[in-house]
Structures are given as structure tokens and as C-alpha cells.
Design an enzyme around this catalytic site. Sequence first.
Site, PDB file in Angstrom:
ATOM      1  N   GLY A  12       0.852  -1.191   0.000  1.00 20.75           N
ATOM      2  CA  GLY A  12       0.000   0.000   0.000  1.00 20.75           C
ATOM      3  C   GLY A  12       0.879   1.230   0.000  1.00 20.75           C
ATOM      4  O   GLY A  12       1.928   1.266  -0.656  1.00 20.75           O
ATOM      5  N   VAL A  14       2.926   2.615   2.323  1.00 17.50           N
ATOM      6  CA  VAL A  14       4.298   2.452   2.818  1.00 17.50           C
ATOM      7  C   VAL A  14       5.054   1.396   2.006  1.00 17.50           C
ATOM      8  O   VAL A  14       6.224   1.594   1.632  1.00 17.50           O
ATOM      9  CB  VAL A  14       4.311   2.102   4.329  1.00 17.50           C
ATOM     10  CG1 VAL A  14       5.743   2.023   4.846  1.00 17.50           C
ATOM     11  CG2 VAL A  14       3.509   3.135   5.131  1.00 17.50           C
ATOM     12  N   GLY A  15       4.380   0.271   1.700  1.00  9.83           N
ATOM     13  CA  GLY A  15       5.038  -0.791   0.928  1.00  9.83           C
ATOM     14  C   GLY A  15       5.537  -0.281  -0.411  1.00  9.83           C
ATOM     15  O   GLY A  15       6.652  -0.621  -0.856  1.00  9.83           O
ATOM     16  N   LYS A 205       1.480   5.417  20.091  1.00  8.34           N
ATOM     17  CA  LYS A 205       2.854   5.881  19.826  1.00  8.34           C
ATOM     18  C   LYS A 205       3.549   6.277  21.134  1.00  8.34           C
ATOM     19  O   LYS A 205       4.731   6.002  21.324  1.00  8.34           O
ATOM     20  CB  LYS A 205       2.816   7.052  18.845  1.00  8.34           C
ATOM     21  CG  LYS A 205       2.345   6.612  17.448  1.00  8.34           C
ATOM     22  CD  LYS A 205       1.985   7.791  16.581  1.00  8.34           C
ATOM     23  CE  LYS A 205       1.551   7.341  15.187  1.00  8.34           C
ATOM     24  NZ  LYS A 205       0.934   8.408  14.399  1.00  8.34           N
ATOM     25  N   GLY A 302       3.239   9.391   5.353  1.00 11.52           N
ATOM     26  CA  GLY A 302       3.465   9.570   3.915  1.00 11.52           C
ATOM     27  C   GLY A 302       4.343   8.480   3.359  1.00 11.52           C
ATOM     28  O   GLY A 302       5.139   7.870   4.083  1.00 11.52           O
TER      29      GLY A 302
HETATM   30  P1  NAP Z   1      -2.304   0.539   3.206  1.00 15.75           P
HETATM   31  O1  NAP Z   1      -2.026   1.597   2.219  1.00 15.75           O
HETATM   32  O2  NAP Z   1      -3.708   0.265   3.602  1.00 15.75           O
HETATM   33  O3  NAP Z   1      -1.655  -0.815   2.619  1.00 15.75           O
HETATM   34  C1  NAP Z   1      -1.842  -2.064   3.227  1.00 15.75           C
HETATM   35  C2  NAP Z   1      -1.273  -3.132   2.305  1.00 15.75           C
HETATM   36  O4  NAP Z   1      -1.311  -4.381   2.958  1.00 15.75           O
HETATM   37  C3  NAP Z   1      -2.037  -3.306   0.986  1.00 15.75           C
HETATM   38  O5  NAP Z   1      -1.135  -3.552  -0.045  1.00 15.75           O
HETATM   39  C4  NAP Z   1      -2.923  -4.527   1.236  1.00 15.75           C
HETATM   40  O6  NAP Z   1      -3.159  -5.281   0.055  1.00 15.75           O
HETATM   41  C5  NAP Z   1      -2.067  -5.327   2.189  1.00 15.75           C
HETATM   42  N1  NAP Z   1      -2.865  -6.103   3.154  1.00 15.75           N
HETATM   43  C6  NAP Z   1      -3.622  -5.619   4.164  1.00 15.75           C
HETATM   44  N2  NAP Z   1      -4.181  -6.626   4.850  1.00 15.75           N
HETATM   45  C7  NAP Z   1      -3.782  -7.757   4.242  1.00 15.75           C
HETATM   46  C8  NAP Z   1      -4.037  -9.129   4.478  1.00 15.75           C
HETATM   47  N3  NAP Z   1      -4.813  -9.554   5.476  1.00 15.75           N
HETATM   48  N4  NAP Z   1      -3.443 -10.039   3.674  1.00 15.75           N
HETATM   49  C9  NAP Z   1      -2.660  -9.649   2.667  1.00 15.75           C
HETATM   50  N5  NAP Z   1      -2.360  -8.356   2.383  1.00 15.75           N
HETATM   51  C10 NAP Z   1      -2.927  -7.430   3.175  1.00 15.75           C
HETATM   52  O7  NAP Z   1      -1.499   0.784   4.559  1.00 15.75           O
HETATM   53  P2  NAP Z   1      -0.266   1.789   4.793  1.00 15.75           P
HETATM   54  O8  NAP Z   1      -0.780   3.168   4.917  1.00 15.75           O
HETATM   55  O9  NAP Z   1       0.797   1.495   3.819  1.00 15.75           O
HETATM   56  O10 NAP Z   1       0.190   1.374   6.279  1.00 15.75           O
HETATM   57  C11 NAP Z   1       0.874   0.169   6.517  1.00 15.75           C
HETATM   58  C12 NAP Z   1       1.386   0.149   7.950  1.00 15.75           C
HETATM   59  O11 NAP Z   1       2.288   1.238   8.167  1.00 15.75           O
HETATM   60  C13 NAP Z   1       0.314   0.295   9.025  1.00 15.75           C
HETATM   61  O12 NAP Z   1       0.666  -0.477  10.146  1.00 15.75           O
HETATM   62  C14 NAP Z   1       0.370   1.772   9.379  1.00 15.75           C
HETATM   63  O13 NAP Z   1      -0.082   2.064  10.697  1.00 15.75           O
HETATM   64  C15 NAP Z   1       1.860   2.022   9.267  1.00 15.75           C
HETATM   65  N6  NAP Z   1       2.210   3.421   9.005  1.00 15.75           N
HETATM   66  C16 NAP Z   1       1.664   4.049   7.925  1.00 15.75           C
HETATM   67  C17 NAP Z   1       2.021   5.372   7.682  1.00 15.75           C
HETATM   68  C18 NAP Z   1       1.485   6.079   6.461  1.00 15.75           C
HETATM   69  O14 NAP Z   1       1.902   7.215   6.201  1.00 15.75           O
HETATM   70  N7  NAP Z   1       0.590   5.489   5.687  1.00 15.75           N
HETATM   71  C19 NAP Z   1       2.915   6.026   8.522  1.00 15.75           C
HETATM   72  C20 NAP Z   1       3.474   5.339   9.615  1.00 15.75           C
HETATM   73  C21 NAP Z   1       3.108   4.020   9.839  1.00 15.75           C
HETATM   74  P3  NAP Z   1      -3.936  -4.705  -1.245  1.00 15.75           P
HETATM   75  O15 NAP Z   1      -3.033  -3.640  -1.808  1.00 15.75           O
HETATM   76  O16 NAP Z   1      -4.117  -5.834  -2.152  1.00 15.75           O
HETATM   77  O17 NAP Z   1      -5.217  -4.121  -0.695  1.00 15.75           O
HETATM   78  N1  HSE Z   2      -2.962   8.572  11.269  1.00 23.37           N
HETATM   79  C1  HSE Z   2      -1.596   8.897  11.563  1.00 23.37           C
HETATM   80  C2  HSE Z   2      -1.457  10.417  11.705  1.00 23.37           C
HETATM   81  C3  HSE Z   2      -0.688   8.363  10.433  1.00 23.37           C
HETATM   82  O1  HSE Z   2      -2.409  11.162  11.435  1.00 23.37           O
HETATM   83  O2  HSE Z   2      -0.404  10.876  12.130  1.00 23.37           O
HETATM   84  C4  HSE Z   2       0.702   8.002  10.896  1.00 23.37           C
HETATM   85  O3  HSE Z   2       0.736   7.047  11.899  1.00 23.37           O
END
Ligand code: NAP
Ligand code: HSE
Length: 428
Positions: A12, A14-15, A205, A302
Site C-alpha cells: 500500500g 508504505v510498501g 505511539k 506519507g
Molecule cells: P495501506 O495503504 O492500507 O496498505 C496495506 C497493504 O497491505 C495493501 O497492499 C494490502 O493489500 C495489504 N494487506 C492488508 N491486509 C492484508 C491481508 N490480510 N493479507 C494480505 N495483504 C494485506 O497501509 P499503509 O498506509 O501502507 O500502512 C501500513 C502500515 O504502516 C500500518 O501499520 C500503518 O499504521 C503504518 N504506518 C503508515 C504510515 C502512512 O503514512 N501510511 C505512517 C506510519 C506508519 P492490497 O493492496 O491488495 O489491498
Molecule cells: N494517522 C496517523 C497520523 C498516520 O495522522 O499521524 C501516521 O501514523
Amino acid sequence: MKPIKVGLLGLGTVGTGVVRIVEGHQEDLQRQTGAAIEIAKILVQDKSKARSIAVDPDKLTENPWDIVGDPDIDVIVEVMGGVSVAKDHILTALAGGKHIVTANKDLMALHGAEILAKAAEKSCDVLYEASVAGGIPIIRTLVEGFSSDRITKIMGIVNGTTNYILSKMSQEGAAYADVLKEAQQLGYAEADPTSDVEGLDAARKMTILATLGFHAPVALGDVGAKGISQISKEDIQYGKQLGYTVKLLGIAENNDGHISVSVQPTLVKNSHPLASVNGVFNAVYVYGEAVGETMFYGPGAGELPTATSVVADLVAVVRNLKLGINGRRVLAPYKEKKLKTDEQIAYKNFILLQVEDKAGVLAQITQIFARHEVSLESVVQHPDAGKPQAEIIIITHDANQASMKKVLDEFGTMDVIHAIKSVYRVEG
Ligand code: NAP
Ligand code: HSE
């Protein structure tokens, strides 16, 4: 030279950033670690979904066992989110001797102790820099940079969504509900914003930061969390008039081994560096007995900022692999947890009261403060035009929370006090 094989759980936000950085910075990463890093397989929910980057379709799988059960994979990078499924995958991978990098604060705040214990048993690394404040390397700073000091206070703006909302409310005089709606339209706030706006994300956090900063096993249940949904335009306006900015602060304190951790809206003196952290940015203020005041600022979320922290953890794991020292970095708490009682938690308070505007009311109010030994720093009264009532804004000196509870309980029984409109912590 054999490449280090990484299994990525999630593609998603981050990935995707992790793939971009690992591929785009490959030569630098190789020079810094002495090994090539190859993203060998990627777990997703739906292989047919359109992606914003081109990935070899053969690398995508919907079957977690293709990754956590693959003996050729050395490191798991978990960026799928959620708690129970992610935890199962991580524990299975650890059982197979794989190292873990995760960005998952929900998981680490709830089950960090269990995961770290399993990692220690298997001599594996578990690193989670991106779980707090996205692109700010605050975990490495606490664990390594301040290893020689005793940290007594950590204050963080660790949730970008709420900081964006409060900044807008302050800059534009807008109401909470209107700014929240706008933040949702812009994609800053989620459709269900509860976890962010009620302070739960920040509490997770702060659980992680307090555990690492104070070396004691702080649990999520130890963190009192209050969010921003009750903050009014009026609170922000009165705060401004007195020289304060309202922020959602995570505050962790350690005095002689007695700890308190909370998340709550706080009036921060404008001269404090946290007061000028605006928009979606995060900042963490750390006070160490030897170093004094420090502050770390940057993007809290982000794609690329968060992936920067994830890949930095990956670099650390690969370096450890090259040196054969995985599992030696001790992050487990080694001190007993002693939580402060309400009598031991003391800070300044802002109190906004709506009262009857007649002789003797202020005297009754100040008598109650005096009876409970709460000393006042300032009292300001605003008459309510055309009505026999007034608003009184009180700022106390440091007052312990047991005494403050007694004061507020007594206020609640007084006919001349029509409403206790707001009570906030004051810092700076
Ligand atoms: P996201 O955009 O929702 O992406 C999640 C990814 O995981 C998607 O590729 C999804 O697959 C896959 N996935 C979810 N559940 C699954 C399951 N049960 N089996 C297989 N694949 C699964 O999430 P994200 O925003 O990247 O966040 C990921 C992590 O990083 C979270 O723990 C979040 O708290 C942490 N984080 C995020 C941010 C940020 O800026 N976004 C910042 C700090 C920490 P599909 O693509 O096929 O749907
Ligand atoms: N929901 C969180 C924020 C994303 O607003 O800071 C990062 O953990």
C-alpha cells in the site's frame, strides 16, 4: 555475493515507498551494508489490483505462507497494518528465524513485549522505527543517541491528522466539525477518524516512546487518552489571547522512576518550540537530565518519509547479518514500572467557567482553590454582553490532579457556576 532476500507484507502506501527506495537507492544501500537487498516476494490482498508502481507480477502473492514459510527469505518487512493477522505472520516468521522490520504501532503498542521476547529467544532482530512519527528517526535517537542519558520527559505531537485540524482551527478560526470534513475531503483524515481524533493513535505511539525512553514496560492501558473532538473555537481563541496554542500532546514523564503517560489537548506557551509545529508535521521534544532540551521535527507519515525509516531499519538488519550479531540489540525494558498516582501528577491547568455575574462569586471560587491548596497564576473575567453571567478563565500554578479533581467536583455542585466549559493542561 548472495543477496539478502526480503519478503514484503503489504504494497500500500508504505510498501510502495519501500519498493521505490530499495530499488532506487540500491547502489548506496549495497555500499552501506555490503550486500544486495532484493525484494523477493510481496504479500497483497488482491493481486489484480492496479498499482502505482510496476512490480514483477510473479513476485506478488495472496498466500502469506509463500513468504513467512519460505526458507530463502531472510527478513520480513511488515507494512500491511492491522493487529491479529500481522502478529500471526510475524510470530510465524520469527519461529522460522527471520528478522522483522515493521511500521505497525498498533501491533507494537499492544503486543510488542511478546514479539520482542520471541525475537530474543530466536536471536532475531525486530525493528520498528516507522511506527512512531513516520520519517523522524526518534526510536533510534532514544535507544542509541540518548543511551548515556536519563530521559525525564518526552512530549510529542505524534498525530498529523489532529495537528492539521488544530492548526487550521487556530489559523482560520474555523470550527472542529468543518475542518474535520475538509481534512477528510483532502485525504488527511480517514473516513472513520476516531482513532486519530480521540487520541488513540497518539496513545499507541506514546506507549512505544515511553517504554523505550524510560526502559520500563509501559502498556497501552497505562496511557490516559483524551482527543480533540470537544475543543471549541472559543477555547482556541481564549488560549491565543493568553499567549498559548492548543496542541494534542502526548506527554510522558519520569520522576525518580515514577512514570505518567497521557495524551490530551494542551495549551502550549507560544515561546515553546512545540507551539510552532503546524499542519501534518510531527515533532518530539525530549528532555534528558544531562543533555537538557532537544526537539526532533519532520513528516509523521506519507509514502517516502515512512519508507525512509522502514528501509533504515532494513539496513540495520542487513548490517547485523553481515556481522553475525542479529538479536543482540536489546530493546526490552529492564526497569520496574511504577506509575504515578494522581497526587504525584502535577501540572498547570486552564479552566474556563461560565458563572453568575454577581458579588462574591469570584471569592467563593478562589476559596475552593485555597481549600484544596491549588495556587492560581492568573484569573481573567469576560462579561457576557446583556446577560447576568460571565466567563472566567483561570490558569493555576502546578497543581496535583487529586486536588484538581476535588476542586472540579465542588464546582459541579455550586449554583453560581453554570458550566465548567473546559479544562486543559498547560505546558511551557
Ligand atoms: P495501506 O495503504 O492500507 O496498505 C496495506 C497493504 O497491505 C495493501 O497492499 C494490502 O493489500 C495489504 N494487506 C492488508 N491486509 C492484508 C491481508 N490480510 N493479507 C494480505 N495483504 C494485506 O497501509 P499503509 O498506509 O501502507 O500502512 C501500513 C502500515 O504502516 C500500518 O501499520 C500503518 O499504521 C503504518 N504506518 C503508515 C504510515 C502512512 O503514512 N501510511 C505512517 C506510519 C506508519 P492490497 O493492496 O491488495 O489491498
Ligand atoms: N494517522 C496517523 C497520523 C498516520 O495522522 O499521524 C501516521 O501514523
